[in-house]
Design an enzyme around this catalytic site. Sequence first.
Site, mmCIF file in Angstrom:
data_model
loop_
_atom_site.group_PDB
_atom_site.id
_atom_site.type_symbol
_atom_site.label_atom_id
_atom_site.label_comp_id
_atom_site.label_asym_id
_atom_site.label_seq_id
_atom_site.Cartn_x
_atom_site.Cartn_y
_atom_site.Cartn_z
ATOM 1 N N SER A 1 0.498 -1.146 0.254
ATOM 2 C CA SER A 1 0.235 -0.079 0.086
ATOM 3 C C SER A 1 0.936 1.640 -0.453
ATOM 4 C CB SER A 1 -0.953 0.004 1.280
ATOM 5 O OG SER A 1 -2.015 0.831 0.759
ATOM 6 N N HIS A 2 0.842 1.569 0.732
ATOM 7 C CA HIS A 2 1.553 3.326 1.187
ATOM 8 C C HIS A 2 3.208 3.050 1.744
ATOM 9 C CE1 HIS A 2 -0.513 1.765 4.739
ATOM 10 N NE2 HIS A 2 0.684 2.873 5.465
ATOM 11 N N ASP B 1 -1.334 1.304 -3.617
ATOM 12 C CA ASP B 1 -1.894 0.527 -4.232
ATOM 13 C C ASP B 1 -3.733 0.554 -5.085
ATOM 14 O OD1 ASP B 1 -2.817 0.838 -1.810
ATOM 15 O OD2 ASP B 1 -3.132 -1.106 -1.854
ATOM 16 N N ASP C 1 -5.765 2.465 -3.027
ATOM 17 C CA ASP C 1 -7.319 2.504 -2.360
ATOM 18 C C ASP C 1 -7.279 3.580 -1.682
ATOM 19 O OD1 ASP C 1 -5.421 1.502 -0.667
ATOM 20 O OD2 ASP C 1 -5.986 -0.465 -0.823
ATOM 21 N N LYS D 1 -11.261 -0.215 -0.180
ATOM 22 C CA LYS D 1 -11.535 0.882 -0.576
ATOM 23 C C LYS D 1 -10.956 1.489 -1.950
ATOM 24 C CE LYS D 1 -7.832 2.048 2.248
ATOM 25 N NZ LYS D 1 -7.294 0.955 2.892
#
Length: 538
Positions: free
Chosen positions: A112-113, A278, A280, A375
């Site tokens: 992700s982040h 990613d 979201d 999300k």
Amino acid sequence: MIKTVETKPFDGQRPGTSGLRKKVTVFQQAHYTENFIQSIFNVLDGFKGKTLVIGGDGRFYNDRVVQIAIRMAAANGFGKVITGQGGLLSTPAASHVIRLNKAFGGIILSASHNPGGPDGDFGIKYNGGNGGPAPEKVTEAIFAQTKTISTYKTVEAADIDLGKIGSSTIEGMSVEVIDPVADYATLMQSLFDFPAIKALLASGFTMKFDGMSAITGPYGTRIFEGLLGAAKGTVMNGVPLPDFGGHHPDPNLVHAKELCDLVIGGKGPDFGAASDGDGDRNLIVGKGIYVTPSDSLAIIAANAQLAPGYKGGIAGVARSMPTSCAADRVAAKLKINHFETPTGWKFFGNLLDAGKATICGEESFGTGSNHVREKDGVWAVLMWLNILAARKQSVADIVKGHWAEYGRNYYTRHDYEEVASDAANALMSGLRAQLSKLVGQHNIVKADDFAYDDPVDGSHTEGQGIRLIFANGARIIYRLSGTGTSGATLRVYIEDYEADAKKHDADPQVALAALIKLARDVAQIEKLTGRAEPTVIT
Ligand code: VG1
Ligand code: CO
């Protein structure tokens, strides 16, 4: 040829808030990645001949793990793998591809982040046939498997060429490489008023979208610049890089500073947005204003019916516990359900599947709806554009109008990153020990460790964050991150409510100063962690 490889368990393969996240170098250890993937397959039942979706955010090591996962899917008996070209799929697009193809499930490769690159982070998570992250009972079963695993199955075969769209086979399993953007873009066109947004963008309204050198670059370029006709260059940092250009692909005031300075500063475009590694998460800013994710959730819930996909109204809104209570006020006014869940998107899946909630959100820059089971960053940006096109007002006017109608939930999150784990654990247990005696002090009316009973399947989850709730509705919340890969990250969430519109223009750090100080004192943050100030404020 299928082969069975002997292996030994690794410690610490417990999925966190969103899958297993570790340093790339940890995943690169011999058998480490295979052990985790085999442990996923070991807990699944009835997938023989079925379809598995595999895709990731393109970070360093994505290309290798996609090949490993394809080989293992073939050896374990899946009938088909669908993956995006280059092994790429944003997390929400992967969720959609699972649902669209009625796949058995999916493996999503992302941290992700978190930063990427050879010294950065990597991650793997499993999503079920509803397109959503596996619920806790599944992730716990996977973890149990990782502790006893002794063999895994793979095939001896050359790498599959994922560079070209098309089909091939490996050990009797078919592999379909698809355009990672096309199906997702079609879904977005079915939900939002593209002609109205196009007209807005043609009327002189300007925007910037920061892809943060991560997965949403191609999605943003195709949708905003292609389908919606936004000016070339609207998408900045639009080419995905394995190390995200050395940055944190985290769309917040700190890591998307260039965009924020430009738009909030008032000299740039009318509207700015960004997404994460990613795809979201989302950040929304307007000329002169930053929209907190909690406010964004509430504003989206209040205005969703302006978008064609939601014109019949929404059934309910769900938020994670630390997310501000702004959305609850909208739900009350609309007379619809509202839910408070633990942190992490996996807790929204049942509510969405059961039709109890339509819109969900987290304070951590995550918003989404029942269109997928993750999300969705680009969805949130399109929702805002749809609202802006329909209301013909600026972002600032919409936000201020919302506060005037519902009151303002002043909100901030203070993160203390990479704190020593022992210190962080001591701080949390110190708080737990004081809970009962805190009630009655400082106007605290309730102090607890958040627990959740899922209204759909009855599952019970404990230890989800310490809450101090004040007589006037203000809240201080403490929890430890479940996505970090080094040390511990303490998150402190602070919220206060102001009904009076004349007092809505303060800086949240000023409006919340007394609560911020109290939050530090009660938990003895400086004494226990040695940190006088947080590392990130959002
Ligand atoms: C963080 C956020 C949480 C979010 C999770 C995954 O978890 O707080 O709201 O669901 O990241 O988001 P934690 O445990 O570090 O607070 V993502 O975009 O990293 O998949
Ligand atoms: Co993400």
